[in-house]
Design a protein around this motif. Structure first.
Motif, PDB file in Angstrom:
ATOM      1  N   ALA A   7       0.835  -1.197   0.000  1.00 52.04           N
ATOM      2  CA  ALA A   7       0.000   0.000   0.000  1.00 52.04           C
ATOM      3  C   ALA A   7       0.875   1.254   0.000  1.00 52.04           C
ATOM      4  O   ALA A   7       0.630   2.215  -0.750  1.00 52.04           O
ATOM      5  N   THR A  57      -5.906   1.352  -2.688  1.00 48.18           N
ATOM      6  CA  THR A  57      -7.168   0.668  -2.379  1.00 48.18           C
ATOM      7  C   THR A  57      -6.991  -0.844  -2.417  1.00 48.18           C
ATOM      8  O   THR A  57      -7.435  -1.572  -1.518  1.00 48.18           O
ATOM      9  N   ASN A  58      -6.330  -1.326  -3.468  1.00 48.14           N
ATOM     10  CA  ASN A  58      -6.154  -2.766  -3.636  1.00 48.14           C
ATOM     11  C   ASN A  58      -5.401  -3.376  -2.465  1.00 48.14           C
ATOM     12  O   ASN A  58      -5.841  -4.359  -1.869  1.00 48.14           O
ATOM     13  N   LEU A 114     -11.256  -2.661  -5.276  1.00 47.22           N
ATOM     14  CA  LEU A 114     -11.961  -3.030  -4.053  1.00 47.22           C
ATOM     15  C   LEU A 114     -12.613  -4.402  -4.205  1.00 47.22           C
ATOM     16  O   LEU A 114     -12.437  -5.298  -3.367  1.00 47.22           O
ATOM     17  N   ALA A 166      -4.019   5.795  -6.252  1.00 46.25           N
ATOM     18  CA  ALA A 166      -5.246   5.611  -5.471  1.00 46.25           C
ATOM     19  C   ALA A 166      -5.776   4.189  -5.631  1.00 46.25           C
ATOM     20  O   ALA A 166      -6.228   3.568  -4.658  1.00 46.25           O
ATOM     21  N   CYS A 167      -5.707   3.670  -6.858  1.00 47.69           N
ATOM     22  CA  CYS A 167      -6.182   2.297  -7.105  1.00 47.69           C
ATOM     23  C   CYS A 167      -5.307   1.266  -6.395  1.00 47.69           C
ATOM     24  O   CYS A 167      -5.813   0.320  -5.771  1.00 47.69           O
ATOM     25  N   GLN A 218     -10.239  -7.608  -4.349  1.00 48.40           N
ATOM     26  CA  GLN A 218      -9.761  -8.144  -3.079  1.00 48.40           C
ATOM     27  C   GLN A 218     -10.888  -8.742  -2.244  1.00 48.40           C
ATOM     28  O   GLN A 218     -10.661  -9.657  -1.455  1.00 48.40           O
ATOM     29  N   SER A 277      -4.669  -2.041   0.511  1.00 46.34           N
ATOM     30  CA  SER A 277      -5.308  -1.825   1.816  1.00 46.34           C
ATOM     31  C   SER A 277      -6.376  -2.888   2.060  1.00 46.34           C
ATOM     32  O   SER A 277      -6.473  -3.468   3.147  1.00 46.34           O
ATOM     33  N   MET A 278      -7.179  -3.155   1.017  1.00 48.45           N
ATOM     34  CA  MET A 278      -8.192  -4.202   1.139  1.00 48.45           C
ATOM     35  C   MET A 278      -7.538  -5.579   1.269  1.00 48.45           C
ATOM     36  O   MET A 278      -8.024  -6.451   2.004  1.00 48.45           O
ATOM     37  N   VAL A 307     -11.071   2.408  -8.764  1.00 51.91           N
ATOM     38  CA  VAL A 307     -11.033   2.115  -7.334  1.00 51.91           C
ATOM     39  C   VAL A 307     -11.980   0.968  -6.988  1.00 51.91           C
ATOM     40  O   VAL A 307     -11.628   0.057  -6.222  1.00 51.91           O
TER      41      VAL A 307
END
Length: 498
Positions: free
Chosen positions: A94, A424-425, A285, A420-421, A288, A427-428, A281
Motif C-alpha cells: 500500500a 485501495t487494492n 476493491l 489511489a487504485c 480483493q 489496503s483491502m 477504485v
C-alpha cells in the motif's frame, strides 16, 4: 518534408475525414506496418517485476508451516505472528503504491521500474539473514514495498508503449507472470527450506535491474516532458523501422498538449477524471473482496483444514491451474473483450466459493453425527472448488482490473489515480488477509466462503452496470469516451500546428 509539415498534413487529413471507418482504416494502415518484436522483448524485460512480485506472494504459503515448526525459538511463528507474516506484505505494498504514483510522474516509468529491484533484493536478504521474527517482518515489509511500486508501474509502462491491437494481451502478461511467480514459490517450496527459497526468490528482481537498462522510456512520458525526438526514437524501437511513427507521435502529442497542466483537486469535477477513478477504485476493491489473496497466502492451511492429505502438492496444482488459465486470458483478451471476461469470471468464482462453503459445512457436521474423523470422500470437492475459483479469477478478475487501471486514466492524472487504485487494492488485501483467520473462527469456514461468494455476485452486478469495454481502442479514444465524445482525440479542440 520536415516533421512539422508532415504533422500538419496528417492533422489536416484527420480533420477533413468525418467518416469513422476511414479513420479506422488509417489506423489499420499504420498498424499493418508495425513490427512487434522489440515491443515483446521490452514487455518480457519489465514483467520480471511481476514475476518477483509473484514470488513474494507465494513465499508465505510454504514458509509459514515451516517457520511455525522451526526449532529456533527466535524465529518460530505462533498463529498471530504467522498472520502478520502473511499480511504485512500488503502494508508495504500500500505504501509502495503511493510511492510509485509519485515516482512515475517525477522520474519516469523506466527509472521507477529499475528502482523496484532494490527493495525486492534487500527484503529477501533481510529474510535470509533473519535472527528474529522482527527481521522476518522487516524483510516482508520491504518486499511488499517493491510489490506495490511494481503493481503500479508495470501495467502503466506496458499500456503506454503497446498499441491497441496487442495492449490487452501484453497487459494480461502482468498477471500471468505474477501467477508464474506464485507457482514457482510453491514448487520450490517442495524442495527448499525457507532460507533457500528466499535466495531463489531474489533472482528475478536481480535480472529485472539488468534487463530494464536496455528498454526505452515510454513515448507518452517523453512527450509529456517535451522530448519529441526521444519519443520518436522510442516509438521507432517499439514499432519497427517501417512504421511511420511521426503519425502516432503527433496523435499522442496532441493529447499531451491538452493535458500539459499538472493535476489539481478541481480536476475531480471533470467526468473524464472522476468516472474512471471511481471505476478503477471499485474494481480494485471488488478484486480483493473475492478473498483471492487470503486464499493464496493460506493455500496450504486451507487444504490442511479441508483434510486434504497432500496440502503442499495441492497448492502447486492450484498454482499451475492459475498459470494455465491466466495464459488463456492473455490469448483471448483482445478478442473476447474485458467486460464479458469479468462477468464470466465473477460467476465462476461465486459458484466455486459457494461450493467450498458447502464442503466445509458438510465436514463440520460429520464428526458430531458419526463420531469419527471427516471422511476423505469429499476431499475432491475442496480441490475442485479451489480449481474453479482460481480458473475464474485467472480469466477475468485477476488480470483485468490492473489492465483497465492502466487504460482508463487521462495522462495528467495517471500517476495519482493509479496510486489511489493500488492503495485501495493493497489496503483491502491487508484487511482481508489479516482478518481471514479471525473470519474463519467467527463465521466458521463455511460462512467465510459464503461471504466471499456474495462479494463475487456484487462484482458481476457492478461490471454489468458500470465497467466500459476498452477492447481495440487507443488510450486517447478511451479517455474521450468518458467525456462523452466518440472521437479519437481529446474533445477540447486541437491546438493549431506550429
Amino acid at each position: 518534408m520536415d516533421i512539422q509539415s508532415e504533422r500538419r498534413r496528417l492533422l489536416d487529413e484527420e480533420d477533413g475525414d468525418q467518416d469513422p471507418p476511414g479513420l479506422l482504416s488509417e489506423q489499420d494502415a499504420y498498424l499493418s506496418k508495425v513490427k512487434n518484436r522489440n515491443l515483446y522483448l521490452a514487455t518480457l524485460a519489465c514483467v520480471l517485476g511481476p514475476l518477483s512480485f509473484g514470488f513474494v506472494l507465494g513465499y508465505s504459503s510454504p514458509a509459514i508451516p515451516e517457520l511455525s515448526r522451526i526449532a529456533d525459538p527466535r524465529l518460530r511463528l505462533d498463529a498471530a505472528q504467522a498472520s502478520w507474516f502473511g499480511s504485512i506484505v500488503t502494508v508495504g505494498a500500500a505504501a509502495g503504491g503511493l510511492l510509485g504514483g509519485w515516482m512515475v510522474g517525477r522520474i519516469g516509468r523506466k527509472l521507477t521500474l529499475m528502482f523496484c529491484s532494490l527493495p525486492f533484493v534487500s527484503g529477501f536478504v533481510v529474510i535470509i539473514a533473519a535472527r528474529s521474527v522482527w527481521m522476518l517482518y522487516a524483510g516482508r515489509l520491504l518486499t511488499g514495498l517493491a510489490s506495490g511500486v511494481t503493481s503500479l508501474v508495470v501495467p502503466l509502462y506496458i499500456s503506454e508503449m503497446a498499441h491497441e491491437r496487442v495492449r490487452g494481451t501484453l497487459g494480461s502478461c502482468v498477471q500471468l507472470m505474477v501467477v508464474l511467480g506464485i507457482m514457482g514459490a510453491y514448487l520450490a517450496g517442495l524442495y527448499l527450506d525457507w532460507r533457500w527459497l528466499a535466495i531463489c526468490s531474489s533472482v528475478p528482481p536481480t535480472l529485472l535491474m539488468v534487463c530494464v537498462c536496455f528498454v526505452p522510456e515510454t513515448p507518452r512520458f517523453l512527450l509529456s516532458q517535451g522530448k519529441r525526438r526521444e519519443a520518436e526514437q522510442a516509438l521507432r524501437f517499439l514499432r519497427g523501422p517501417d512504421a511511420p511513427v511521426e503519425w502516432e507521435c503527433a496523435r499522442i502529442e496532441d493529447a499531451c498538449d491538452e493535458q500539459s497542466a499538472s493535476f489539481q483537486m478541481s480536476d475531480l469535477k471533470d467526468p473524464g477524471v472522476y468516472k474512471p477513478l471511481v471505476i478503477g477504485v471499485m474494481l480494485m476493491l471488488f478484486q480483493q473482496m473475492t478473498g483471492i489473496n487470503a486464499i493464496m497466502f493460506y493455500a496450504e492451511n486451507i487444504f490442511e483444514r479441508a483434510h486434504f492429505k497432500e496440502s503442499d502438492l495441492a497448492s502447486v496444482i492450484v498454482g499451475l491451474i492459475q498459470v494455465v488459465f491466466t495464459g488463456v486470458a492473455a490469448l483471448i483478451m483482445d478478442r473476447a473483450g474485458r467486460k464479458i471476461l469479468l462477468i464470466i469470471s465473477g460467476v465462476a468464482m461465486a459458484i466455486s466459493t459457494t461450493a467450498f462453503g458447502v464442503y466445509f459445512y458438510l465436514m463440520s457436521g460429520l464428526p458430531s453425527r458419526a463420531g469419527e474423523e471427516p471422511h476423505a470422500d469429499l476431499a475432491w470437492l475442496a480441490l475442485a472448488s479451489m480449481a474453479v475459483f482460481i480458473t475464474g479469477f485467472a480469466l477475468g478478475w485477476g488480470p483485468i482490473p490492473w489492465l483497465v487501471m492502466s487504460e482508463i486514466f487521462p495522462s495528467k492524472v495517471r500517476g495519482v489515480a493509479s496510486a489511489a487504485c493500488v492503495l485501495t487494492n493493497w489496503s483491502m488485501a491487508f484487511i482481508v488477509t489479516k482478518t481471514f483467520q479471525d473470519l474463519m473462527g467467527l463465521l466458521t469456514s463455511a460462512g467465510t466462503f459464503w461471504l466471499f461468494s456474495s462479494m463475487c455476485l456484487l462484482n458481476v452486478l457492478f461490471t454489468v452496470a458500470f465497467v466500459p469495454e476498452t477492447k481495440g481502442k487507443t488510450l486517447e479514444q478511451i479517455e474521450a469516451s468518458f467525456r462523452g465524445s466518440s472521437g479519437p482525440n481529446i474533445p477540447h479542440g486541437r491546438p493549431e500546428p506550429v
